[in-house]
Design an enzyme around this catalytic site. Structure first.
Site, short mmCIF file in Angstrom:
data_model
loop_
_atom_site.label_atom_id
_atom_site.label_comp_id
_atom_site.label_asym_id
_atom_site.label_seq_id
_atom_site.Cartn_x
_atom_site.Cartn_y
_atom_site.Cartn_z
N GLY A 12 51.20 73.31 75.79
CA GLY A 12 50.91 71.92 75.48
C GLY A 12 49.47 71.49 75.72
N ASN A 14 47.16 71.41 73.49
CA ASN A 14 46.79 70.55 72.35
C ASN A 14 47.41 69.16 72.49
OD1 ASN A 14 45.06 71.88 70.17
ND2 ASN A 14 46.49 73.50 70.71
N ARG A 67 71.49 77.89 62.28
CA ARG A 67 70.18 77.30 62.00
C ARG A 67 70.34 76.06 61.12
NH1 ARG A 67 64.52 77.77 63.15
NH2 ARG A 67 65.23 79.42 64.50
N ASN A 109 49.49 70.33 61.19
CA ASN A 109 49.63 71.49 62.06
C ASN A 109 48.24 71.96 62.49
OD1 ASN A 109 50.94 73.83 63.28
ND2 ASN A 109 50.18 75.02 61.54
N HIS A 111 46.28 75.37 63.48
CA HIS A 111 46.42 76.82 63.42
C HIS A 111 45.14 77.47 63.96
CE1 HIS A 111 48.00 80.65 62.14
NE2 HIS A 111 46.78 80.94 61.72
N GLU A 149 55.93 73.23 52.13
CA GLU A 149 57.10 74.11 52.27
C GLU A 149 56.74 75.53 52.71
OE1 GLU A 149 56.75 71.90 49.87
OE2 GLU A 149 58.64 70.78 49.67
N ASP A 152 51.62 77.77 56.62
CA ASP A 152 50.15 77.60 56.69
C ASP A 152 49.50 77.48 55.31
OD1 ASP A 152 50.44 77.92 59.47
OD2 ASP A 152 50.09 80.07 59.37
N GLU A 182 40.12 73.84 68.58
CA GLU A 182 41.42 73.15 68.49
C GLU A 182 41.44 71.78 69.16
OE1 GLU A 182 44.97 75.50 69.21
OE2 GLU A 182 43.80 77.32 69.06
C1 GAR Z 1 47.59 76.98 69.95
O1 GAR Z 1 46.56 77.93 69.99
C2 GAR Z 1 47.95 76.70 68.50
O2 GAR Z 1 46.86 76.71 67.65
C3 GAR Z 1 48.89 77.83 68.23
O3 GAR Z 1 49.68 77.93 69.40
C4 GAR Z 1 48.89 77.54 70.53
C5 GAR Z 1 49.65 76.52 71.32
O4 GAR Z 1 48.99 76.20 72.52
N1 GAR Z 1 49.68 77.59 67.06
C6 GAR Z 1 50.01 78.55 66.19
O5 GAR Z 1 49.74 79.71 66.35
C7 GAR Z 1 50.80 78.05 64.98
N2 GAR Z 1 50.88 79.07 63.98
P1 GAR Z 1 49.30 74.86 73.32
O6 GAR Z 1 50.81 74.78 73.54
O7 GAR Z 1 48.57 75.04 74.63
O8 GAR Z 1 48.79 73.68 72.54
#
Ligand code: GAR
Length: 210
Positions: A12, A14, A67, A109, A111, A149, A152, A182
């Protein structure tokens, strides 16, 4: 005021960057109302609870018989909350098509690469950085995009380049991409959306007005 729901699976950081940016005024006209995690042990939930004024909840595919049942419950919960914006901040569950259709251009999102490099199925978390290093690219970065859909494949909102340095490990690179890209572009994108400055053309190109 833009009501934001953040979806998380892990640490978490981000989510923290978003909450901090709202609290110190870098994001204006938005608030996080809900955080949903598929993982009951995600530290992100703790961060939301510590912050206060945020509903932190768990919705895990593991608690449903199939699911399809999870997807239906996830859809129903989001329809109850009716967020103005859904932010995937390290959310590792595939978003059901019903949700994508119900929230067109309202899901973003983050990435950890420069899309279209090192993205798509199997590219998440540390794997992205392992693959970038294995390919020997000299720059990488992060991308904020709208969710469609595909995996990425949605319209790109913001990207930021990060250098790869001699001797980088996936862990070192992951940290640099988070710190330099990020945690900056995700709050920036939310602020731009909250200011009404982001639009998507018929050609799926994102335009940011002055
Ligand atoms: C982050 O680096 C994010 O960009 C990545 O997961 C991490 C989560 O970190 N997301 C992906 O790879 C999505 N394809 P966080 O929980 O510390 O924010």
């Amino acid at each position: 005021m833009l009501n934001v729901t953040v979806l998380v699976s892990g640490g978490g950081t981000n989510l923290q960057a978003i909450m901090d940016a709202i609290d110190d005024g870098r994001i204006r006209n938005a608030r996080v109302t809900h955080v949903i995690s598929n993982n009951p042990n995600a530290y992100a939930l703790e961060r939301a609870r510590k912050h206060g004024n945020i509903e932190a909840e768990v919705l895990s595919p593991k608690s449903f018989p199939s699911r399809a049942d999870f997807n239906e419950a996830f859809y129903q919960r989001l329809m109850e909350i009716r967020p103005d914006l859904i932010v995937l901040a390290g959310f590792l569950v595939v978003i059901p098509e019903s949700v994508v259709r119900a929230f067109p251009h309202k899901i973003i999102n983050i990435h950890p690469s420069l899309i279209p490099s090192f993205c798509g199925k199997g590219y998440f978390g540390l794997h992205v950085h392992e693959k970038a290093l294995a390919r020997g690219v000299k720059v990488t970065g992060a991308t904020v995009h709208f969710v469609d859909e595909g995996t990425d494949t949605g319209p790109i909102i913001l990207q930021k380049v990060v250098s790869i340095e001699e001797g980088d490990t996936p862990e070192v690179l992951q940290k640099r991409v988070m710190e330099q890209a990020e945690w900056k572009i995700l709050p920036e994108a939310i602020n731009l959306i909250a200011a009404g400055r982001v639009s998507v053309g018929e050609d799926r190109i994102v335009h940011i007005s002055k």
